[in-house]
Design a protein around this motif. Sequence first.
Motif, short mmCIF file in Angstrom:
data_model
loop_
_atom_site.label_atom_id
_atom_site.label_comp_id
_atom_site.label_asym_id
_atom_site.label_seq_id
_atom_site.Cartn_x
_atom_site.Cartn_y
_atom_site.Cartn_z
N SER A 119 -0.51 16.69 -10.48
CA SER A 119 0.82 16.14 -10.71
C SER A 119 1.78 16.67 -9.66
CB SER A 119 1.32 16.50 -12.11
OG SER A 119 0.52 15.88 -13.08
N PHE A 120 2.66 15.80 -9.22
CA PHE A 120 3.65 16.20 -8.21
C PHE A 120 4.56 17.27 -8.78
CE2 PHE A 120 2.41 11.89 -6.93
CZ PHE A 120 1.89 12.21 -5.69
N GLY A 121 4.86 18.25 -7.95
CA GLY A 121 5.66 19.38 -8.36
C GLY A 121 4.82 20.60 -8.70
N TYR A 122 3.50 20.41 -8.77
CA TYR A 122 2.58 21.52 -9.06
C TYR A 122 1.99 22.06 -7.76
CZ TYR A 122 3.08 20.86 -14.04
OH TYR A 122 3.60 20.81 -15.31
N PRO A 123 1.26 23.18 -7.82
CA PRO A 123 0.88 23.91 -6.60
C PRO A 123 0.15 23.16 -5.49
CG PRO A 123 0.51 25.30 -8.52
CD PRO A 123 0.86 23.93 -9.03
N ALA A 124 -0.72 22.22 -5.80
CA ALA A 124 -1.47 21.52 -4.74
C ALA A 124 -0.64 20.41 -4.08
CB ALA A 124 -2.77 20.94 -5.28
N CYS A 125 0.36 19.92 -4.78
CA CYS A 125 1.25 18.87 -4.23
C CYS A 125 2.67 19.14 -4.73
CB CYS A 125 0.76 17.47 -4.61
SG CYS A 125 0.34 17.21 -6.34
N MET B 10 0.85 -1.17 0.00
CA MET B 10 0.00 0.00 0.00
C MET B 10 0.90 1.24 0.00
SD MET B 10 -3.30 1.04 2.24
CE MET B 10 -2.69 1.26 3.86
N THR B 11 0.48 2.23 -0.74
CA THR B 11 1.21 3.49 -0.84
C THR B 11 0.41 4.58 -0.17
OG1 THR B 11 2.16 2.81 -2.96
CG2 THR B 11 2.20 5.15 -2.45
N SER B 12 1.10 5.44 0.55
CA SER B 12 0.41 6.59 1.15
C SER B 12 1.21 7.86 0.86
CB SER B 12 0.22 6.41 2.65
OG SER B 12 1.46 6.39 3.31
N PHE B 13 0.48 8.95 0.79
CA PHE B 13 1.07 10.25 0.53
C PHE B 13 0.67 11.19 1.65
CE2 PHE B 13 0.35 8.29 -3.59
CZ PHE B 13 1.57 8.47 -4.22
N ASP B 14 1.57 12.08 2.02
CA ASP B 14 1.29 13.12 3.00
C ASP B 14 1.23 14.44 2.25
OD1 ASP B 14 1.35 11.50 5.40
OD2 ASP B 14 3.51 11.34 5.06
N PHE B 15 0.02 14.93 2.05
CA PHE B 15 -0.16 16.16 1.29
C PHE B 15 -0.16 17.36 2.21
CE2 PHE B 15 -2.41 13.00 -1.40
CZ PHE B 15 -1.56 13.06 -2.49
N PRO B 16 0.48 18.45 1.80
CA PRO B 16 0.47 19.67 2.61
C PRO B 16 -0.88 20.37 2.53
CG PRO B 16 1.67 20.05 0.56
CD PRO B 16 1.29 18.59 0.57
N ARG B 17 -1.18 21.13 3.56
CA ARG B 17 -2.42 21.90 3.64
C ARG B 17 -2.09 23.37 3.47
NH1 ARG B 17 -7.33 20.85 4.98
NH2 ARG B 17 -6.87 18.75 5.72
N GLN B 18 -2.99 24.10 2.85
CA GLN B 18 -2.83 25.55 2.75
C GLN B 18 -2.70 26.14 4.14
OE1 GLN B 18 -6.45 26.49 0.55
NE2 GLN B 18 -5.22 27.16 -1.18
N ASP B 19 -1.81 27.10 4.28
CA ASP B 19 -1.55 27.73 5.57
C ASP B 19 -2.50 28.90 5.79
OD1 ASP B 19 -0.39 28.29 8.00
OD2 ASP B 19 1.29 29.40 7.13
N LYS B 20 -3.79 28.56 5.98
CA LYS B 20 -4.80 29.58 6.28
C LYS B 20 -6.00 28.86 6.87
CE LYS B 20 -6.64 29.72 1.55
NZ LYS B 20 -6.88 30.56 0.40
N PHE C 118 -5.71 24.32 -6.58
CA PHE C 118 -5.33 25.31 -5.59
C PHE C 118 -3.83 25.20 -5.34
CE2 PHE C 118 -6.38 21.41 -3.40
CZ PHE C 118 -5.38 21.27 -2.44
N SER C 119 -3.30 26.15 -4.61
CA SER C 119 -1.89 26.19 -4.26
C SER C 119 -1.72 26.12 -2.75
CB SER C 119 -1.25 27.47 -4.78
OG SER C 119 0.10 27.54 -4.39
N VAL C 120 -0.72 25.37 -2.30
CA VAL C 120 -0.44 25.32 -0.87
C VAL C 120 0.69 26.27 -0.48
CG1 VAL C 120 -1.32 22.99 -0.53
CG2 VAL C 120 1.11 23.32 -1.06
N THR C 121 1.29 26.92 -1.48
CA THR C 121 2.41 27.82 -1.17
C THR C 121 1.96 29.27 -1.16
OG1 THR C 121 3.00 27.86 -3.52
CG2 THR C 121 4.15 26.30 -2.09
N ARG D 46 5.72 18.75 -3.62
CA ARG D 46 6.92 17.92 -3.36
C ARG D 46 7.15 16.94 -4.52
NH1 ARG D 46 4.65 17.62 2.04
NH2 ARG D 46 3.82 15.60 1.43
N LEU D 47 8.05 17.30 -5.38
CA LEU D 47 8.38 16.47 -6.53
C LEU D 47 8.90 15.10 -6.08
CD1 LEU D 47 8.29 16.60 -9.58
CD2 LEU D 47 10.59 17.55 -9.55
N GLU D 48 9.49 15.04 -4.89
CA GLU D 48 10.05 13.78 -4.37
C GLU D 48 8.97 12.71 -4.21
OE1 GLU D 48 10.22 16.68 -1.98
OE2 GLU D 48 11.57 17.35 -3.56
#
Length: 166
Positions: free
Chosen positions: A110-116, A1-11, A163-166, A118-120
Amino acid sequence: MTSFDFPRQDKDNGLCLADYVRPLQNGKPVDALSLFVTTAGSGIRELADGFKAKGEFLKMHAVQALALETAEGYAELLHTQLRSMWGFPDRADMTMLERFRAEYTGKRYSFGYPACPRLEDQTKLFAALKPEEIGVQLTDGCMMEPEASVSAIVFHHPNATYFSVT
């Protein structure tokens, strides 16, 4: 199983991609999403470099653009098919402009774009899908090779938005 930790907008009430997936019930998943990788295939760079070496810059750019659009076009086709499989096909009268505006249920990210950003996280997607079997590799910087490739994670949630998290 794969899991991802996505960042949340800081607001306050900031968005996070995890908001588009139902929580586990009794430790088990009750929702679905899709991961995919598409590619125009290998040999594009070599072909473009050959045109460049001959000074045929228009052909060089045309080959690269066609390859990128091929991978992106297939990604869009796959996303369209996923929406149908998930039970909410696009309207028969949907215009191309509406498609370009992503006026449909669900979104792909896609990874590396504003909502996620972290390209890693591409490494987790690659571990799950093994796109090396279709000739797509990750560079040390987590970029895809061949360049004319697209990876994405697709959510079917009706309120999904870009959306963007940055």
